[in-house]
Design a protein around this motif. Structure first.
Motif, short mmCIF file in Angstrom:
data_model
loop_
_atom_site.label_atom_id
_atom_site.label_comp_id
_atom_site.label_asym_id
_atom_site.label_seq_id
_atom_site.Cartn_x
_atom_site.Cartn_y
_atom_site.Cartn_z
N ASP A 137 -6.40 62.27 -5.15
CA ASP A 137 -7.61 61.54 -4.80
C ASP A 137 -7.44 60.87 -3.44
OD1 ASP A 137 -10.11 60.43 -4.95
OD2 ASP A 137 -9.74 59.25 -6.74
N ASP A 138 -7.31 61.68 -2.38
CA ASP A 138 -7.00 61.16 -1.06
C ASP A 138 -7.64 62.07 -0.02
OD1 ASP A 138 -4.95 59.40 0.68
OD2 ASP A 138 -4.91 61.47 1.42
N LEU A 139 -8.35 61.48 0.93
CA LEU A 139 -9.09 62.26 1.93
C LEU A 139 -8.17 63.14 2.77
CD1 LEU A 139 -11.79 62.86 3.33
CD2 LEU A 139 -11.39 60.87 4.79
N ASP A 140 -7.07 62.60 3.27
CA ASP A 140 -6.16 63.38 4.10
C ASP A 140 -5.52 64.52 3.31
OD1 ASP A 140 -6.59 61.78 6.35
OD2 ASP A 140 -5.05 60.35 5.75
N LEU A 141 -5.19 64.25 2.06
CA LEU A 141 -4.60 65.27 1.20
C LEU A 141 -5.58 66.42 0.97
CD1 LEU A 141 -2.02 65.60 -0.89
CD2 LEU A 141 -3.84 65.23 -2.56
N ILE A 142 -6.81 66.09 0.61
CA ILE A 142 -7.82 67.12 0.35
C ILE A 142 -8.11 67.93 1.60
CG2 ILE A 142 -10.27 67.44 -0.22
CD1 ILE A 142 -9.95 65.02 -2.16
N LEU A 163 -12.88 61.02 -5.43
CA LEU A 163 -13.34 61.86 -4.33
C LEU A 163 -13.36 63.34 -4.71
CD1 LEU A 163 -14.29 62.14 -1.41
CD2 LEU A 163 -11.88 62.10 -0.69
N PRO A 164 -12.34 63.86 -5.39
CA PRO A 164 -12.43 65.26 -5.82
C PRO A 164 -13.65 65.53 -6.68
CG PRO A 164 -10.17 64.49 -6.02
CD PRO A 164 -11.02 63.28 -5.71
N TYR A 165 -13.98 64.58 -7.55
CA TYR A 165 -15.16 64.74 -8.39
C TYR A 165 -16.42 64.86 -7.54
CZ TYR A 165 -19.32 63.10 -10.79
OH TYR A 165 -20.62 62.99 -11.22
N GLN A 166 -16.56 63.99 -6.55
CA GLN A 166 -17.75 64.03 -5.69
C GLN A 166 -17.87 65.36 -4.95
OE1 GLN A 166 -17.88 60.64 -3.06
NE2 GLN A 166 -17.42 59.19 -4.69
#
Length: 321
Positions: free
Chosen positions: A153-158, A244-247
């Motif tokens: 659940d992390d923007l940079d990771l995704i 965030l992944p859910y969204q």
């Protein structure tokens, strides 16, 4: 952790992350994508399927997201994370390379060989019940002044994971269907965002979860991120929650399909007999395809992502006939 919405994920951001991943000193591999017909794998559906061999990735597919995370954080920091193993291995690998101090909080159900590998890289491991993982992380942040790096659940990771989706498009520019394993949803979210934001609006993207760890499936039904007491042999697909992944999945994913532990076991065995070593968590997408869980594949261009090869001899022997 500050809240970030799906609107923050743009094509320019994903392209920048892809470049970061490709140039990373961690040695991220542009993994092969081969035609299913070039293997000895069984297929009862008349369609053109390609398999993305992410099971051959350095440590695991998580190295993509980790490469982007670490590139955007101070070198030599003190980081803590929670992981069933795949993210933990990549996190430990990066920590050793960048000279960072790290700790991985692992669920008690995670295979022992994964914690041994992580510790061999100089990173501390603490095991805890799944429901207590975040409490242990919070203690490390508050008492030991460590920085939390989220394993999905992390923007940079995704954004780093999205590099896999962009590699898919380099081989098959307009796939009809893409099938991805889903745990916390970071890989699925990144791949889906990369493909849809690249202009493939007609591509249908499906996530695959175990029946006993179907957090994204339930989240999409309830229209909010939910957690559950997960039970599955696919330990890497048993996360406690996702935001965030859910969204991103709500926006870009066609749907989530479920596979049983028995179907996952059979998939691991079938793949192994064809020369492909894939862990249970990385075999779910394959299991969904061979068990006809994905709708309307006839005559379509399809991509199946095998997303993990972290399985030890002791674990692998349990899946052989």
């Amino acid at each position: 952790m500050c809240e970030v919405s799906a609107d923050a994920v743009t094509l320019d951001m994903l392209k920048e992350a892809r470049d970061t991943v490709r140039s990373s000193p961690l040695g991220v591999i542009n993994t092969p994508m081969i035609a299913w017909r070039q293997t000895t794998l069984p297929l009862s559906i008349d369609c053109n399927i390609h398999i993305k061999l992410e099971n051959m990735q350095t440590t695991s597919f998580k190295i993509r997201g980790v490469a982007n995370q670490f590139a955007r954080r101070p070198a030599g920091g003190r980081f803590v994370t929670m992981s069933a193993g795949n993210y933990g291995k990549s996190f430990a690998y990066a920590s050793k390379h960048f000279g960072s101090k790290g700790k991985v909080v692992m669920p008690e159900t995670a295979p022992e060989n994964r914690s041994i590998f992580i510790q061999s890289l100089g990173v501390e491991v603490e095991r805890a019940p799944t429901s207590c993982l975040i409490n242990v992380v919070n203690r490390c942040v508050q008492e030991d002044n460590m920085t939390f790096l989220h394993s999905f659940d992390d923007l940079d990771l995704i954004a780093g994971h999205a590099s896999l989706g962009m590699e898919v498009l380099e081989v098959m520019p307009e796939p009809d269907v893409v099938v991805v394993c889903c745990g916390g949803g970071g890989l699925l979210a990144g791949v889906a965002a990369a493909i849809k934001l690249s202009g493939c609006s007609k591509t249908k993207i499906y996530g695959v979860e175990p029946e006993g760890a179907c957090t994204m499936y339930k989240s999409l039904i309830e229209k909010k991120p939910v957690g559950m007491d997960s039970k599955s042999i696919a330990s890497g697909l048993a996360p406690p929650f996702a935001r965030l992944p859910y969204q991103l999945c709500q926006r870009y994913v066609e749907g989530i399909v479920l596979v049983s532990d028995e179907e996952i076991e059979a998939a691991v065995s079938t793949l192994y007999r064809s020369g492909l070593v894939v862990e249970p968590s990385g075999s779910a997408a394959f299991a969904a395809i061979v068990n006809n869980k994905i709708p309307e594949l006839e005559g379509k261009d399809v991509v199946c992502i095998l997303s993990g090869g972290n399985i030890g001899k002791a674990e692998l022997v349990n899946f052989q006939d």
